[in-house]
Design a protein around this motif. Sequence first.
Motif, PDB file in Angstrom:
ATOM      1  N   ARG A 179       0.837  -1.202   0.000  1.00  0.00           N
ATOM      2  CA  ARG A 179       0.000   0.000   0.000  1.00  0.00           C
ATOM      3  C   ARG A 179       0.873   1.254   0.000  1.00  0.00           C
ATOM      4  O   ARG A 179       0.571   2.231  -0.687  1.00  0.00           O
ATOM      5  N   ALA A 180       1.961   1.233   0.774  1.00  0.00           N
ATOM      6  CA  ALA A 180       2.872   2.372   0.784  1.00  0.00           C
ATOM      7  C   ALA A 180       3.493   2.570  -0.600  1.00  0.00           C
ATOM      8  O   ALA A 180       3.635   3.700  -1.082  1.00  0.00           O
ATOM      9  N   MET A 181       3.855   1.457  -1.251  1.00  0.00           N
ATOM     10  CA  MET A 181       4.400   1.543  -2.606  1.00  0.00           C
ATOM     11  C   MET A 181       3.383   2.138  -3.570  1.00  0.00           C
ATOM     12  O   MET A 181       3.719   2.957  -4.434  1.00  0.00           O
ATOM     13  N   ASN A 182       2.136   1.725  -3.429  1.00  0.00           N
ATOM     14  CA  ASN A 182       1.079   2.261  -4.283  1.00  0.00           C
ATOM     15  C   ASN A 182       0.909   3.759  -4.077  1.00  0.00           C
ATOM     16  O   ASN A 182       0.644   4.511  -5.025  1.00  0.00           O
ATOM     17  N   ASP A 183       1.035   4.218  -2.842  1.00  0.00           N
ATOM     18  CA  ASP A 183       0.894   5.644  -2.570  1.00  0.00           C
ATOM     19  C   ASP A 183       2.044   6.436  -3.187  1.00  0.00           C
ATOM     20  O   ASP A 183       1.851   7.574  -3.630  1.00  0.00           O
ATOM     21  N   VAL A 184       3.239   5.848  -3.225  1.00  0.00           N
ATOM     22  CA  VAL A 184       4.360   6.499  -3.910  1.00  0.00           C
ATOM     23  C   VAL A 184       4.067   6.601  -5.398  1.00  0.00           C
ATOM     24  O   VAL A 184       4.299   7.643  -6.030  1.00  0.00           O
ATOM     25  N   ARG A 185       3.527   5.524  -5.964  1.00  0.00           N
ATOM     26  CA  ARG A 185       3.187   5.547  -7.391  1.00  0.00           C
ATOM     27  C   ARG A 185       2.112   6.590  -7.683  1.00  0.00           C
ATOM     28  O   ARG A 185       2.193   7.314  -8.685  1.00  0.00           O
ATOM     29  N   THR A 186       1.127   6.696  -6.819  1.00  0.00           N
ATOM     30  CA  THR A 186       0.084   7.699  -6.994  1.00  0.00           C
ATOM     31  C   THR A 186       0.663   9.104  -6.920  1.00  0.00           C
ATOM     32  O   THR A 186       0.282   9.998  -7.679  1.00  0.00           O
ATOM     33  N   ALA A 187       1.616   9.303  -6.015  1.00  0.00           N
ATOM     34  CA  ALA A 187       2.231  10.619  -5.840  1.00  0.00           C
ATOM     35  C   ALA A 187       2.946  11.077  -7.107  1.00  0.00           C
ATOM     36  O   ALA A 187       2.765  12.222  -7.556  1.00  0.00           O
ATOM     37  N   VAL A 188       3.747  10.204  -7.703  1.00  0.00           N
ATOM     38  CA  VAL A 188       4.486  10.606  -8.907  1.00  0.00           C
ATOM     39  C   VAL A 188       3.575  10.645 -10.122  1.00  0.00           C
ATOM     40  O   VAL A 188       3.858  11.345 -11.098  1.00  0.00           O
ATOM     41  N   GLY A 189       2.465   9.918 -10.062  1.00  0.00           N
ATOM     42  CA  GLY A 189       1.531   9.899 -11.183  1.00  0.00           C
ATOM     43  C   GLY A 189       0.834  11.229 -11.411  1.00  0.00           C
ATOM     44  O   GLY A 189       0.220  11.437 -12.469  1.00  0.00           O
ATOM     45  N   ARG A 190       0.930  12.138 -10.451  1.00  0.00           N
ATOM     46  CA  ARG A 190       0.340  13.469 -10.627  1.00  0.00           C
ATOM     47  C   ARG A 190       1.131  14.312 -11.619  1.00  0.00           C
ATOM     48  O   ARG A 190       0.660  15.368 -12.060  1.00  0.00           O
ATOM     49  N   TYR A 191       2.341  13.857 -11.972  1.00  0.00           N
ATOM     50  CA  TYR A 191       3.228  14.690 -12.774  1.00  0.00           C
ATOM     51  C   TYR A 191       3.536  14.121 -14.152  1.00  0.00           C
ATOM     52  O   TYR A 191       4.262  14.750 -14.920  1.00  0.00           O
ATOM     53  N   GLY A 192       3.018  12.958 -14.458  1.00  0.00           N
ATOM     54  CA  GLY A 192       3.266  12.394 -15.780  1.00  0.00           C
ATOM     55  C   GLY A 192       2.901  10.926 -15.834  1.00  0.00           C
ATOM     56  O   GLY A 192       2.459  10.328 -14.845  1.00  0.00           O
ATOM     57  N   GLU A 193       3.091  10.345 -16.987  1.00  0.00           N
ATOM     58  CA  GLU A 193       2.776   8.928 -17.196  1.00  0.00           C
ATOM     59  C   GLU A 193       3.751   8.057 -16.417  1.00  0.00           C
ATOM     60  O   GLU A 193       4.963   8.236 -16.475  1.00  0.00           O
ATOM     61  N   ILE A 201       7.092  -8.439  -5.283  1.00  0.00           N
ATOM     62  CA  ILE A 201       6.357  -8.343  -4.030  1.00  0.00           C
ATOM     63  C   ILE A 201       5.998  -9.759  -3.593  1.00  0.00           C
ATOM     64  O   ILE A 201       5.245 -10.448  -4.293  1.00  0.00           O
ATOM     65  N   PRO A 202       6.507 -10.248  -2.473  1.00  0.00           N
ATOM     66  CA  PRO A 202       6.177 -11.608  -2.032  1.00  0.00           C
ATOM     67  C   PRO A 202       4.677 -11.780  -1.791  1.00  0.00           C
ATOM     68  O   PRO A 202       3.993 -10.857  -1.336  1.00  0.00           O
ATOM     69  N   ASP A 203       4.173 -12.954  -2.110  1.00  0.00           N
ATOM     70  CA  ASP A 203       2.762 -13.241  -1.863  1.00  0.00           C
ATOM     71  C   ASP A 203       2.423 -13.156  -0.376  1.00  0.00           C
ATOM     72  O   ASP A 203       1.272 -12.914  -0.006  1.00  0.00           O
ATOM     73  N   SER A 204       3.426 -13.351   0.479  1.00  0.00           N
ATOM     74  CA  SER A 204       3.176 -13.289   1.919  1.00  0.00           C
ATOM     75  C   SER A 204       2.817 -11.883   2.378  1.00  0.00           C
ATOM     76  O   SER A 204       2.368 -11.686   3.514  1.00  0.00           O
ATOM     77  N   PHE A 205       2.990 -10.881   1.500  1.00  0.00           N
ATOM     78  CA  PHE A 205       2.646  -9.509   1.854  1.00  0.00           C
ATOM     79  C   PHE A 205       1.167  -9.222   1.616  1.00  0.00           C
ATOM     80  O   PHE A 205       0.749  -8.070   1.658  1.00  0.00           O
ATOM     81  N   ARG A 206       0.385 -10.240   1.364  1.00  0.00           N
ATOM     82  CA  ARG A 206      -1.060 -10.073   1.238  1.00  0.00           C
ATOM     83  C   ARG A 206      -1.688 -10.070   2.628  1.00  0.00           C
ATOM     84  O   ARG A 206      -1.132 -10.592   3.583  1.00  0.00           O
ATOM     85  N   GLY A 207      -2.892  -9.492   2.716  1.00  0.00           N
ATOM     86  CA  GLY A 207      -3.592  -9.491   3.990  1.00  0.00           C
ATOM     87  C   GLY A 207      -5.071  -9.258   3.803  1.00  0.00           C
ATOM     88  O   GLY A 207      -5.531  -8.831   2.737  1.00  0.00           O
ATOM     89  N   ALA A 208      -5.830  -9.546   4.850  1.00  0.00           N
ATOM     90  CA  ALA A 208      -7.278  -9.387   4.778  1.00  0.00           C
ATOM     91  C   ALA A 208      -7.678  -7.918   4.724  1.00  0.00           C
ATOM     92  O   ALA A 208      -8.678  -7.558   4.099  1.00  0.00           O
ATOM     93  N   PHE A 209      -6.898  -7.045   5.369  1.00  0.00           N
ATOM     94  CA  PHE A 209      -7.233  -5.630   5.391  1.00  0.00           C
ATOM     95  C   PHE A 209      -6.745  -4.912   4.145  1.00  0.00           C
ATOM     96  O   PHE A 209      -7.406  -4.038   3.608  1.00  0.00           O
ATOM     97  N   VAL A 210      -5.548  -5.267   3.694  1.00  0.00           N
ATOM     98  CA  VAL A 210      -4.947  -4.622   2.527  1.00  0.00           C
ATOM     99  C   VAL A 210      -4.360  -5.697   1.621  1.00  0.00           C
ATOM    100  O   VAL A 210      -3.558  -6.500   2.057  1.00  0.00           O
ATOM    101  N   ASP A 211      -4.786  -5.695   0.357  1.00  0.00           N
ATOM    102  CA  ASP A 211      -4.215  -6.646  -0.599  1.00  0.00           C
ATOM    103  C   ASP A 211      -3.848  -5.872  -1.863  1.00  0.00           C
ATOM    104  O   ASP A 211      -4.625  -5.778  -2.790  1.00  0.00           O
ATOM    105  N   SER A 212      -2.665  -5.287  -1.839  1.00  0.00           N
ATOM    106  CA  SER A 212      -2.218  -4.454  -2.959  1.00  0.00           C
ATOM    107  C   SER A 212      -1.079  -5.096  -3.722  1.00  0.00           C
ATOM    108  O   SER A 212      -0.447  -4.452  -4.552  1.00  0.00           O
ATOM    109  N   VAL A 213      -0.814  -6.359  -3.455  1.00  0.00           N
ATOM    110  CA  VAL A 213       0.325  -7.033  -4.070  1.00  0.00           C
ATOM    111  C   VAL A 213       0.236  -6.989  -5.597  1.00  0.00           C
ATOM    112  O   VAL A 213       1.188  -6.605  -6.289  1.00  0.00           O
ATOM    113  N   SER A 214      -0.903  -7.359  -6.135  1.00  0.00           N
ATOM    114  CA  SER A 214      -1.037  -7.455  -7.591  1.00  0.00           C
ATOM    115  C   SER A 214      -0.957  -6.102  -8.265  1.00  0.00           C
ATOM    116  O   SER A 214      -0.547  -6.008  -9.427  1.00  0.00           O
ATOM    117  N   THR A 215      -1.322  -5.029  -7.566  1.00  0.00           N
ATOM    118  CA  THR A 215      -1.350  -3.723  -8.194  1.00  0.00           C
ATOM    119  C   THR A 215       0.018  -3.077  -8.296  1.00  0.00           C
ATOM    120  O   THR A 215       0.172  -2.063  -8.964  1.00  0.00           O
TER     121      THR A 215
END
Length: 219
Positions: A179-193, A201-215
Amino acid sequence: MTKIAVTALVTALSTLAGCASITPTQTTESAYLVLDVKASPNDRNALLNDVTNAVKTHMSSARVNRGIPPATLPEKPTQFRLTNPFAGSSLGALAAASGTSTQVPVCDDSLLTISAADTGGMQYGESTSFFTCVVQYREGFQVNVYATFSEVTGGLTPQVIGATLAKQMVGGRSQFIPRAMNDVRTAVGRYGEVAIVDSYIPDSFRGAFVDSVSTVSKN
């Protein structure tokens, strides 16, 4: 102790024995994300500020270093690399013998370097390190993120037992790394493609509350 309490304890210990060894074990897993953003040099300061804020939102501490671009921007950006600062030394040999990794991420000609950590789960045997660097090149910027997650499992302390059972049901704090990685991507996405250059990203980084591995995985 009441009969209900005894039954609950036995059930919890049985579940624990079935899902994880009681042998105390420390495990560290790594993840990384490399992003390319076609942004204007005029957006440099704003982009660096947004990346910094995105990281700090998820971490309990951060050390931020900001530099200047090289006199001549390279045609292609350099990707982060892992180095062992103790290689060939007695300290490095001792670390290797104890099974401790001494690899640290390094980013050449970085405009921004953030070394951050999440220590909110240390009482449960969990900790996160989160390294981020931004490199400018002729066509834009490259953002590198390297994270490690360490956890202690096994043992029969109340904290570890509770954390182990919770992880089996909802996952550990590692699920917040993508999720933190996704927020970094969102931050830079404001300025270009933005394009994902590479990621793991290890599959073990999945969770019931947050599952952003695939994204944040490269397709």
